[in-house]
Design an enzyme around this catalytic site. Structure first.
Site, PDB file in Angstrom:
ATOM      1  N   THR A   1       0.824  -1.211   0.000  1.00 43.44           N
ATOM      2  CA  THR A   1       0.000   0.000   0.000  1.00 43.44           C
ATOM      3  C   THR A   1       0.860   1.263   0.000  1.00 43.44           C
ATOM      4  O   THR A   1       2.010   1.236   0.466  1.00 43.44           O
ATOM      5  CB  THR A   1      -0.885  -0.006   1.268  1.00 43.44           C
ATOM      6  N   ASP A   2       0.275   2.372  -0.452  1.00 40.51           N
ATOM      7  CA  ASP A   2       0.986   3.662  -0.372  1.00 40.51           C
ATOM      8  C   ASP A   2       1.027   4.185   1.067  1.00 40.51           C
ATOM      9  O   ASP A   2       1.767   5.134   1.359  1.00 40.51           O
ATOM     10  CB  ASP A   2       0.344   4.706  -1.311  1.00 40.51           C
ATOM     11  N   GLU A   3       0.239   3.544   1.968  1.00 40.39           N
ATOM     12  CA  GLU A   3       0.202   4.034   3.351  1.00 40.39           C
ATOM     13  C   GLU A   3       1.541   3.827   4.072  1.00 40.39           C
ATOM     14  O   GLU A   3       1.772   4.433   5.106  1.00 40.39           O
ATOM     15  CB  GLU A   3      -0.946   3.361   4.120  1.00 40.39           C
TER      16      GLU A   3
ATOM     17  N   TYR B   1      -1.775  -0.924  10.899  1.00 38.19           N
ATOM     18  CA  TYR B   1      -1.894  -1.546   9.569  1.00 38.19           C
ATOM     19  C   TYR B   1      -0.715  -1.175   8.683  1.00 38.19           C
ATOM     20  O   TYR B   1      -0.016  -2.045   8.138  1.00 38.19           O
ATOM     21  CB  TYR B   1      -3.209  -1.121   8.895  1.00 38.19           C
TER      22      TYR B   1
ATOM     23  N   LYS C   1       2.382  -3.460   7.117  1.00 41.56           N
ATOM     24  CA  LYS C   1       2.661  -3.596   5.682  1.00 41.56           C
ATOM     25  C   LYS C   1       4.086  -3.127   5.376  1.00 41.56           C
ATOM     26  O   LYS C   1       4.788  -3.730   4.561  1.00 41.56           O
ATOM     27  CB  LYS C   1       1.647  -2.795   4.851  1.00 41.56           C
TER      28      LYS C   1
HETATM   29  P1  NAD Z   1      -9.224  -7.795   1.856  1.00 42.21           P
HETATM   30  O1  NAD Z   1      -9.238  -7.567   3.337  1.00 42.21           O
HETATM   31  O2  NAD Z   1     -10.446  -7.530   1.080  1.00 42.21           O
HETATM   32  O3  NAD Z   1      -8.809  -9.313   1.553  1.00 42.21           O
HETATM   33  C1  NAD Z   1      -7.778  -9.971   2.226  1.00 42.21           C
HETATM   34  C2  NAD Z   1      -7.861 -11.461   1.895  1.00 42.21           C
HETATM   35  O4  NAD Z   1      -6.774 -12.121   2.565  1.00 42.21           O
HETATM   36  C3  NAD Z   1      -9.162 -12.125   2.390  1.00 42.21           C
HETATM   37  O5  NAD Z   1      -9.685 -12.961   1.385  1.00 42.21           O
HETATM   38  C4  NAD Z   1      -8.717 -12.938   3.596  1.00 42.21           C
HETATM   39  O6  NAD Z   1      -9.513 -14.084   3.819  1.00 42.21           O
HETATM   40  C5  NAD Z   1      -7.279 -13.289   3.211  1.00 42.21           C
HETATM   41  N1  NAD Z   1      -6.419 -13.566   4.384  1.00 42.21           N
HETATM   42  C6  NAD Z   1      -6.283 -12.793   5.499  1.00 42.21           C
HETATM   43  N2  NAD Z   1      -5.445 -13.382   6.376  1.00 42.21           N
HETATM   44  C7  NAD Z   1      -5.023 -14.534   5.772  1.00 42.21           C
HETATM   45  C8  NAD Z   1      -4.138 -15.577   6.184  1.00 42.21           C
HETATM   46  N3  NAD Z   1      -3.528 -15.549   7.386  1.00 42.21           N
HETATM   47  N4  NAD Z   1      -3.921 -16.608   5.342  1.00 42.21           N
HETATM   48  C9  NAD Z   1      -4.553 -16.662   4.139  1.00 42.21           C
HETATM   49  N5  NAD Z   1      -5.406 -15.705   3.702  1.00 42.21           N
HETATM   50  C10 NAD Z   1      -5.638 -14.651   4.517  1.00 42.21           C
HETATM   51  O7  NAD Z   1      -7.997  -6.945   1.336  1.00 42.21           O
HETATM   52  P2  NAD Z   1      -7.849  -6.157  -0.050  1.00 42.21           P
HETATM   53  O8  NAD Z   1      -8.452  -4.813   0.087  1.00 42.21           O
HETATM   54  O9  NAD Z   1      -8.259  -7.045  -1.161  1.00 42.21           O
HETATM   55  O10 NAD Z   1      -6.268  -5.972  -0.087  1.00 42.21           O
HETATM   56  C11 NAD Z   1      -5.422  -6.972  -0.663  1.00 42.21           C
HETATM   57  C12 NAD Z   1      -3.971  -6.553  -0.518  1.00 42.21           C
HETATM   58  O11 NAD Z   1      -3.779  -5.302  -1.170  1.00 42.21           O
HETATM   59  C13 NAD Z   1      -3.545  -6.339   0.932  1.00 42.21           C
HETATM   60  O12 NAD Z   1      -2.247  -6.837   1.083  1.00 42.21           O
HETATM   61  C14 NAD Z   1      -3.577  -4.828   1.118  1.00 42.21           C
HETATM   62  O13 NAD Z   1      -2.619  -4.425   2.063  1.00 42.21           O
HETATM   63  C15 NAD Z   1      -3.216  -4.352  -0.281  1.00 42.21           C
HETATM   64  N6  NAD Z   1      -3.768  -3.023  -0.651  1.00 42.21           N
HETATM   65  C16 NAD Z   1      -5.098  -2.761  -0.490  1.00 42.21           C
HETATM   66  C17 NAD Z   1      -5.590  -1.512  -0.903  1.00 42.21           C
HETATM   67  C18 NAD Z   1      -7.056  -1.169  -0.789  1.00 42.21           C
HETATM   68  O14 NAD Z   1      -7.434  -0.012  -1.060  1.00 42.21           O
HETATM   69  N7  NAD Z   1      -7.925  -2.108  -0.440  1.00 42.21           N
HETATM   70  C19 NAD Z   1      -4.727  -0.557  -1.446  1.00 42.21           C
HETATM   71  C20 NAD Z   1      -3.388  -0.889  -1.606  1.00 42.21           C
HETATM   72  C21 NAD Z   1      -2.920  -2.122  -1.214  1.00 42.21           C
END
Ligand code: NAD
Length: 357
Positions: free
Chosen positions: A133-135, A166, A170
């Site tokens: 993430t950019d955070e 969080y 990350k």
């Molecule tokens: P999300 O919370 O919707 O999904 C996370 C998934 O990971 C879920 O399906 C969950 O069941 C699975 N999970 C969690 N813990 C687990 C474990 N111990 N073992 C196996 N699976 C596990 O998250 P998202 O919004 O889809 O984000 C996905 C990735 O992208 C993350 O790494 C997040 O940091 C990154 N990200 C998200 C955003 C955003 O705006 N949502 C932006 C930038 C980066």
């Protein structure tokens, strides 16, 4: 190519899997332990494909991860599994440390052993792609607070300064991935992306929460003055960017991904209210439901991404503007209220698959 996607039942992971199955000839293995945020219903349109396999496994469990590697022998890993909600990380950081840091460490060690035993082209072409993430970069000054603020953007060389449990978790995982690349030569890629929005986002995050609350006539709480700025990217644009990086990115490199859509939270909520007013007219004005609540501790003022590197080097750019993407998103939620209800009460996985969440 056979891709192992961790966290493939989540918001972005499911978009990545739908993109791969619908637009490429690659095979996908979805490794997910199905936390409250993981929903197999988000993958219904591809789950009958013979190129898709689901493995319920936890990245914190080395035995399970080793088994999935041995059974499927992936060519590349896209690591999205994470705890992802900042508010939850403030209320209870333990799961964020467990999955985002320890889980990434376990996955890296399992990958190092698996990759170490590969040979020839399979070893040379192997990639470990960490999705972040950019955070991790902390906050940028608000345009009202520094003369050059608007010109400042996060680049790939911006120093890390995470603010929340969080983003700190990350940032830690990014450091581990970089260290496994430098120390062990693991061919890694890291991407840092801005806020995503779009279909299938769990209704605890700002955009789906506002849509659902507004439709139920509930208040729309905004932190502080609602003037925090985020750069918004439509999730399918992110999925395309991630596929570009895993297939064309240079090992050892980091790529920032953003939408060039800086918006104050209040403006995002106004846009949602206005589209709802048009599509679902209500006798009360949706904007009147907005209330301002005590700010989140450690709340970053502004994030904004310079994504010129991925645009220049890999030829990626977002297809959606904020205006087109946000309208598609509202329309999708209006058509999929049943999905929202089922992911909130876990009934799809319980009733259809016998999977406990
Ligand atoms: P999300 O919370 O919707 O999904 C996370 C998934 O990971 C879920 O399906 C969950 O069941 C699975 N999970 C969690 N813990 C687990 C474990 N111990 N073992 C196996 N699976 C596990 O998250 P998202 O919004 O889809 O984000 C996905 C990735 O992208 C993350 O790494 C997040 O940091 C990154 N990200 C998200 C955003 C955003 O705006 N949502 C932006 C930038 C980066």
């Amino acid at each position: 190519m056979k891709l192992l996607v961790t966290g493939g039942a989540g918001f972005i992971g499911s978009a990545v899997i739908r993109h791969i199955v619908n637009n490429t000839n690659d095979e996908v293995i979805n490794l997910d332990n199905l936390t409250y945020a993981g929903n197999l219903e988000s993958l219904l349109e591809v789950s009958d494909s013979e190129r898709y396999t689901f493995e319920q496994a936890d990245i914190r469990n080395r035995t399970e991860v080793d088994r999935v590697f041995a059974q499927h022998e992936p060519d590349a890993i896209m690591h999205l599994a994470a705890e992802s909600h900042v508010d939850r990380s403030i209320d209870g950081p333990a799961d964020f440390i467990g999955t985002n840091i320890i889980g990434t460490y376990i996955l890296l060690e399992a990958t190092r052993r698996y990759w170490g035993a590969l040979e020839g082209g399979k070893k040379a072409n192997f990639r470990f792609h960490h999705i972040s993430t950019d955070e991790v970069y902390g906050e940028l000054p608000h345009p009202n607070e520094a003369a050059d603020a608007e010109a400042r953007l996060f680049t790939e060389s911006t120093a890390y300064a995470p603010s929340s449990p969080y983003s700190a978790s990350k940032a830690s995982s990014d450091h581990l991935v970089r260290a496994w690349s430098r120390t062990y030569g693991l061919p890694t890629l890291i991407t840092n992306c801005s806020n995503n929005y779009g279909p299938y986002q769990f209704p605890e995050k700002l955009i789906p929460l506002v849509i659902l609350n507004a439709l139920e006539g509930k208040q729309l709480p905004l932190y502080g003055k609602g003037d925090q700025i985020r750069d918004w990217l439509f999730v399918d644009d992110h999925a395309r960017a991630l596929y570009k990086v895993i297939t064309e990115g240079k090992p050892g490199e980091t790529y920032n991904i953003g939408g060039q859509n800086e918006k104050q939270n209040i403006h995002v909520v106004h846009a949602l209210c206005d589209i709802l007013q048009e599509l679902c007219p209500s006798h009360t004005c949706y904007r009147d439901l907005i209330i301002f609540v005590k700010d989140r501790p450690g709340h970053d003022l502004r994030y904004a991404i310079d994504s010129s590197k991925i645009e220049r080097e890999l030829g990626w750019s977002p297809a959606e503007t904020f205006e087109t993407g946000i309208r598609k998103t509202v329309e999708w939620y209006l058509r999929n209220m049943g999905w929202c209800r089922r992911v909130q009460d876990g009934s799809y996985q319980r009733e259809r698959l016998g999977v406990s969440t």
